[in-house]
Scaffold this motif. Structure first.
Motif, short mmCIF file in Angstrom:
data_model
loop_
_atom_site.label_atom_id
_atom_site.label_comp_id
_atom_site.label_asym_id
_atom_site.label_seq_id
_atom_site.Cartn_x
_atom_site.Cartn_y
_atom_site.Cartn_z
N VAL A 51 18.46 -22.84 -2.02
CA VAL A 51 17.52 -21.75 -1.77
C VAL A 51 17.36 -20.95 -3.06
CG1 VAL A 51 19.28 -20.08 -0.98
CG2 VAL A 51 16.91 -19.86 -0.19
N THR A 86 11.48 -25.04 -2.39
CA THR A 86 12.76 -25.65 -1.99
C THR A 86 12.87 -27.11 -2.39
OG1 THR A 86 13.00 -24.12 -0.14
CG2 THR A 86 14.26 -26.16 -0.04
N GLU A 135 9.81 -21.24 0.59
CA GLU A 135 9.95 -22.62 1.05
C GLU A 135 9.12 -23.60 0.22
OE1 GLU A 135 9.08 -22.65 5.22
OE2 GLU A 135 10.45 -20.99 5.64
#
Length: 425
Positions: A104, A89, A86
């Motif tokens: 992703v 991202t 994350e």
């Protein structure tokens, strides 16, 4: 717009470098040494990007946490491993012009292409064909042919290949659009590379998407030579999906993780067919280990397995530099680098070299594909001995890609001077 005025001197190249606001980023990369011991002139970032200086530090940090914490590193590491992807991202979204929910980092390019076609190549008796470039990268050709066979179709009938006109090296934009319209009612999927690996030609993704969608086709792009190279706007352009690798312009390291874009309009469509894996499952209930798959919204819902942390760490070190530079600034410098390279090549002896990449800046990125008089493989060896690294692609192309994150105008000047010395022998 007035064309830049270039000069064929090293003093001019030095001046451009001195005025380059991105010049300090060069120092953030490690260069292989030339035979002289000086840093090589590295023009192969379209094949494998250079190592960011911080990559070793970031990978070593995770090695230390593995040593220090073992399994607890998933939660208690300095950069906990469970949500590690994350961290990348938002940066990836900015590189490809997407919303965070649409991207992703996962798997490798060809794996991701197959996963996307599971969802977006849904052939019917009337609409079962896939349109690709005739000169697409082989892995893309293998992937679409195997998907057609998997669904029971003969690739000879199911694959529509775009070919340049006789005597031309690249596709004409009007021919691409005409082919989509001509075959439209039979096409289940339009799947093109956004930049052709051999010619360096870049395509108009927005117009291709518009025309294909008007025909009822799904649209996907292979961004292997576009991510980190072109200023992309995937969300606004509107393709259904895109895939890319990160070891070229994105400098993630050999075999590094790829990425996926799934447009936001598909973000909340759990009914879309897909291959399922536990890392794509709802994070709130993932560790309840239930038997029924509950996909995450957006591109994350196509994840299969937890990703390799060391590769994510190496890629993070590069993406931070893209954030610092911005794709807009990188594209401006890239156009100037290739423009200068083109200017210098045009001043070599007549007939020595031809540029097969389009001269229109809107139809190319950092790569110029060059065809030389004589034996290109022998020339490549001579360049390597002089500390200049390019690459060769069959049948007769040397690819040179001055990359704006770390190449200089002086690199370009010295490269062409080496070619000039060879041409005059």
């Amino acid at each position: 717009m007035t064309a830049p005025v270039y000069e064929n001197t090293d003093v001019f190249a030095y001046g451009l470098d001195a005025a380059d606001p991105l010049r300090p980023l060069r120092d953030e990369f490690l260069f292989p040494p030339a035979p002289s011991g000086a840093p090589a002139i590295y023009l192969a970032g379209n094949s494998l990007g250079l190592q960011p200086r911080k990559a070793r530090k970031y990978v070593q940090m995770e090695m230390e946490d593995w040593e220090r914490l073992g399994v607890e590193g998933h939660v208690h590491g300095r950069h906990p491993w469970l949500p590690y992807h994350e961290q990348l991202t938002d940066m990836v979204a900015r590189v490809v012009g997407a919303q965070p929910i649409e991207v992703v980092v996962m798997n490798t390019l060809s794996v991701n292409l197959h996963l996307m076609m599971v969802s977006f190549y849904r052939p019917t008796r009337e609409r079962f064909k896939i349109l690709i470039e005739g000169g697409a990268f082989p892995s893309d050709q293998y992937a679409v042919a195997s998907q057609a066979r998997f669904h029971g179709y003969d690739p000879k009938e199911a694959i529509v290949r775009l070919m340049p006109r006789e005597g031309e090296d690249t596709l004409r934009s009007e021919d691409i659009l005409e082919a989509i319209e001509r075959h439209g009612k039979e096409l289940a999927l339009v799947m093109l590379g956004s930049v052709n690996y051999l010619t360096g030609q870049a395509f108009d993704l927005r117009e291709i998407t518009r025309v294909a969608h008007a025909q009822g086709c799904k649209v996907g792009f292979d961004l292997a030579h576009a991510a980190g190279n072109l200023k992309l706007s995937l969300h606004d352009d509107g393709p259904d999906f895109a895939v890319w690798c990160s070891y070229k312009y994105l400098n993630g390291g050999p075999g590094s993780l790829g990425g996926v874009f799934v447009h936001e309009r598909h973000a909340h469509s759990p009914q879309l067919p897909r291959f399922e894996g536990w890392w794509g499952h709802n994070k709130a209930t993932r560790f309840e280990m239930g038997p029924t798959f509950d996909p995450l919204p957006g591109a994350e819902g196509w994840q299969l397995s937890n990703p390799p942390i060391f590769q994510l760490a190496a890629l993070r070190s590069s993406l931070e530099l893209f954030d610092k530079a911005t794709m807009a600034a990188l594209r401006t410098k890239s156009d100037q680098l290739t423009g200068y390279l083109e200017f210098l090549l045009d001043r070599l002896p007549a007939g020595y070299v031809s540029i097969t990449t389009p001269r229109d800046l809107k139809q190319r990125g950092a790569q110029l594909s060059l065809r030389f008089k004589g034996e290109p493989k022998r020339l490549l060896q001579r360049l390597s001995a002089a500390g200049i690294i390019c690459d060769f692609r069959e049948p007769d192309i040397i690819r040179a890609a001055p990359t704006p994150l770390y190449n200089t105008y002086l690199d370009v000047f010295r490269f062409v001077k080496a070619l000039e010395a060879h041409a005059l022998e």
